[in-house]
Write a protein that holds these residues in place. Structure first.
Motif, PDB file in Angstrom:
ATOM      1  N   UNK A 229      -2.955  -8.870  -8.952  1.00  0.00           N
ATOM      2  CA  UNK A 229      -3.933  -7.785  -8.963  1.00  0.00           C
ATOM      3  C   UNK A 229      -4.703  -7.745  -7.652  1.00  0.00           C
ATOM      4  N   UNK A 230      -5.228  -8.925  -7.265  1.00  0.00           N
ATOM      5  CA  UNK A 230      -6.056  -8.990  -6.059  1.00  0.00           C
ATOM      6  C   UNK A 230      -5.264  -8.578  -4.822  1.00  0.00           C
ATOM      7  N   UNK A 231      -4.028  -9.122  -4.707  1.00  0.00           N
ATOM      8  CA  UNK A 231      -3.203  -8.828  -3.527  1.00  0.00           C
ATOM      9  C   UNK A 231      -2.906  -7.340  -3.416  1.00  0.00           C
ATOM     10  N   UNK A 232      -2.457  -6.740  -4.532  1.00  0.00           N
ATOM     11  CA  UNK A 232      -2.083  -5.324  -4.504  1.00  0.00           C
ATOM     12  C   UNK A 232      -3.319  -4.445  -4.292  1.00  0.00           C
ATOM     13  N   UNK A 239      -4.604   0.275   2.775  1.00  0.00           N
ATOM     14  CA  UNK A 239      -3.488   1.163   3.126  1.00  0.00           C
ATOM     15  C   UNK A 239      -3.363   2.264   2.079  1.00  0.00           C
ATOM     16  N   UNK A 240      -4.357   3.147   1.995  1.00  0.00           N
ATOM     17  CA  UNK A 240      -4.365   4.172   0.932  1.00  0.00           C
ATOM     18  C   UNK A 240      -3.234   5.182   1.036  1.00  0.00           C
ATOM     19  N   UNK A 241      -2.575   5.235   2.195  1.00  0.00           N
ATOM     20  CA  UNK A 241      -1.462   6.168   2.364  1.00  0.00           C
ATOM     21  C   UNK A 241      -0.180   5.708   1.653  1.00  0.00           C
ATOM     22  N   UNK A 242      -0.157   4.473   1.171  1.00  0.00           N
ATOM     23  CA  UNK A 242       1.040   3.916   0.522  1.00  0.00           C
ATOM     24  C   UNK A 242       1.432   4.759  -0.681  1.00  0.00           C
ATOM     25  N   UNK A 243       2.708   5.166  -0.728  1.00  0.00           N
ATOM     26  CA  UNK A 243       3.165   5.980  -1.858  1.00  0.00           C
ATOM     27  C   UNK A 243       4.429   5.413  -2.521  1.00  0.00           C
ATOM     28  N   UNK A 244       4.803   4.194  -2.154  1.00  0.00           N
ATOM     29  CA  UNK A 244       5.942   3.545  -2.805  1.00  0.00           C
ATOM     30  C   UNK A 244       5.900   2.046  -2.580  1.00  0.00           C
ATOM     31  N   UNK A 245       6.139   1.270  -3.640  1.00  0.00           N
ATOM     32  CA  UNK A 245       6.156  -0.190  -3.514  1.00  0.00           C
ATOM     33  C   UNK A 245       7.391  -0.735  -4.221  1.00  0.00           C
ATOM     34  N   UNK A 246       8.117  -1.607  -3.525  1.00  0.00           N
ATOM     35  CA  UNK A 246       9.231  -2.349  -4.122  1.00  0.00           C
ATOM     36  C   UNK A 246       8.763  -3.786  -4.317  1.00  0.00           C
ATOM     37  N   UNK A 247       8.905  -4.310  -5.533  1.00  0.00           N
ATOM     38  CA  UNK A 247       8.505  -5.685  -5.834  1.00  0.00           C
ATOM     39  C   UNK A 247       9.749  -6.559  -5.980  1.00  0.00           C
ATOM     40  N   UNK A 248       9.634  -7.810  -5.569  1.00  0.00           N
ATOM     41  CA  UNK A 248      10.787  -8.713  -5.575  1.00  0.00           C
ATOM     42  C   UNK A 248      11.203  -9.135  -6.982  1.00  0.00           C
ATOM     43  N   UNK A 249      10.320  -8.943  -7.965  1.00  0.00           N
ATOM     44  CA  UNK A 249      10.617  -9.279  -9.366  1.00  0.00           C
ATOM     45  C   UNK A 249      10.014  -8.213 -10.262  1.00  0.00           C
ATOM     46  N   UNK A 256       1.628  -4.840 -11.502  1.00  0.00           N
ATOM     47  CA  UNK A 256       1.078  -3.793 -10.644  1.00  0.00           C
ATOM     48  C   UNK A 256       0.880  -2.492 -11.403  1.00  0.00           C
ATOM     49  N   UNK A 257       1.768  -2.179 -12.338  1.00  0.00           N
ATOM     50  CA  UNK A 257       1.605  -0.957 -13.133  1.00  0.00           C
ATOM     51  C   UNK A 257       0.278  -0.969 -13.885  1.00  0.00           C
ATOM     52  N   UNK A 258      -0.079  -2.137 -14.422  1.00  0.00           N
ATOM     53  CA  UNK A 258      -1.353  -2.254 -15.128  1.00  0.00           C
ATOM     54  C   UNK A 258      -2.523  -2.044 -14.164  1.00  0.00           C
ATOM     55  N   UNK A 259      -2.428  -2.643 -12.985  1.00  0.00           N
ATOM     56  CA  UNK A 259      -3.484  -2.476 -11.995  1.00  0.00           C
ATOM     57  C   UNK A 259      -3.617  -1.018 -11.580  1.00  0.00           C
ATOM     58  N   UNK A 260      -2.500  -0.356 -11.312  1.00  0.00           N
ATOM     59  CA  UNK A 260      -2.541   1.043 -10.894  1.00  0.00           C
ATOM     60  C   UNK A 260      -3.174   1.917 -11.965  1.00  0.00           C
ATOM     61  N   UNK A 261      -2.899   1.606 -13.234  1.00  0.00           N
ATOM     62  CA  UNK A 261      -3.541   2.339 -14.327  1.00  0.00           C
ATOM     63  C   UNK A 261      -5.049   2.115 -14.298  1.00  0.00           C
ATOM     64  N   UNK A 262      -5.469   0.870 -14.072  1.00  0.00           N
ATOM     65  CA  UNK A 262      -6.902   0.552 -14.000  1.00  0.00           C
ATOM     66  C   UNK A 262      -7.572   1.271 -12.836  1.00  0.00           C
TER      67      UNK A 262
END
Length: 338
Positions: A229-232, A239-249, A256-262
């Motif tokens: 959560x903290x890292x993302x 980097x608010x312009x970020x519009x796509x993230x690939x995670x290694x797992x 991250x989905x939970x964080x983005x919802x929050x």
């Protein structure tokens, strides 16, 4: 008939009783020097194996050792499930060892498996692709087949089942590029050989599909949920312009989905998210997680088939490459937005 036992021969030859039995029965994967030494002692001692001695191998331990670094890792425990079920169909049982990430513990477990006279060993995950494990294999279990899932170690008795994750991650970048994403990041949790391959695939994809190399974002995160959560969160704030993230797992992506919802960030409208492993948990994300399928089931079954072939004295490919593909779900757009 000689009263000499295979245990006495093993002691004189400086090897295990199971190695002597393999020599007697003509099994492969015994070093030439060891085989010659055992045969010389057998000749000198006038040893004649009886049926009981032969049964030591033909009935054998029927045990296969499996090493996993962290039994809490869903991807690898799912793989062990498939391996154990397939081996049990052929009359084998498994000794599962939870080694942890330290190489000293890995080598200790390999030594323990040699003392248990397992007939083969399967290593779950690229974390075992290191010099310490390679040396331990040659020291403690040089005469039995060893298969590494998602990696490879050089050795006469070692085999690898490898997922083409670097090309797969490149294709994940292509998917995001094709659907109009301008600023993409890659987030991973450990510097394993597998993750390093994924990073190379990400770098290649970013270069191939026209992204600015100077703005390439590759971020390492601890594995704990709160740390993810903290890292993302910190990364997105910077980097608010970020519009796509690939995670290694997948696990990282689901956290991250939970964080983005929050944070009230809409997925995939504002940020698309892709995981890797295509675990069963990807389907229950909110929204369901697009994921790179790195062929866990195929890797597991191929590892078992390799082991069974080798135990029968047949040949097997030293390296098998399995091609990954993307399973698209609602965390990514299927087409360009209007």
């Amino acid at each position: 008939m000689s009263s000499v036992t295979i245990y006495e021969i093993a002691k004189e030859a400086g090897c295990s009783a199971s190695t002597v039995s393999r020599v007697i029965n003509g099994y492969p994967y015994v070093k030439k020097a060891t085989r010659a030494k055992v045969l010389k002692i057998i000749e000198n001692r006038n040893f004649v194996p009886n049926e009981t001695a032969r049964n030591l191998v033909t009935q054998s331990t029927r045990m296969i050792g499996i090493l996993i670094a962290d039994i809490r890792t869903a991807q690898h425990t799912d793989g062990i499930y498939h391996i154990e079920r397939e081996l049990s169909k052929h009359g084998y049982s498994c000794i599962i060892c939870n080694t942890g990430p330290e190489t000293d513990a890995m080598t200790g477990y390999i030594q323990m498996l040699s003392q248990r006279n397992v007939e083969a060993v399967i290593l779950m995950g690229s974390i075992y692709q290191n010099d310490a494990v390679s040396k331990a294999i040659q020291l403690y279990i040089p005469d039995i087949p060893v298969v590494l899932c998602n990696g490879y170690l050089e050795g006469e008795n070692t085999y690898g089942i490898i997922s083409d994750e670097d090309t797969g991650v490149m294709n994940c970048v292509k998917l995001l590029s094709d659907t109009g994403h301008k600023s993409i990041a890659f987030i991973y949790d450990k510097k394993t050989p597998s993750n390093l391959k994924k990073i190379e695939g990400f770098k290649y994809g970013m270069s191939r599909f026209g992204y600015d190399a100077d703005k390439m974002a590759i971020i390492e995160t601890p594995s704990e949920v709160d740390k993810i959560y903290d890292t993302v969160k910190i990364f997105l704030n910077e980097n608010p312009e970020t519009d796509g993230i690939i995670f290694s797992e997948d696990f990282l992506g689901l956290a991250a989905l939970q964080l983005l919802a929050d944070m009230n960030i809409k997925v995939p409208q504002q940020i698309a998210v892709i995981g890797i492993n295509n675990s069963r948990y990807a389907e229950i994300g909110i929204p369901p997680l697009t994921s790179l399928d790195n062929k866990l089931y195929d890797t597991s079954i191929t590892a078992v088939r390799t082991i069974l072939s080798l135990l029968k004295g047949e040949t097997a490919c030293k390296k098998v490459l399995l091609f990954s593909d993307i399973v698209q779900r609602k965390s990514t757009r299927s087409e360009l937005p209007n």
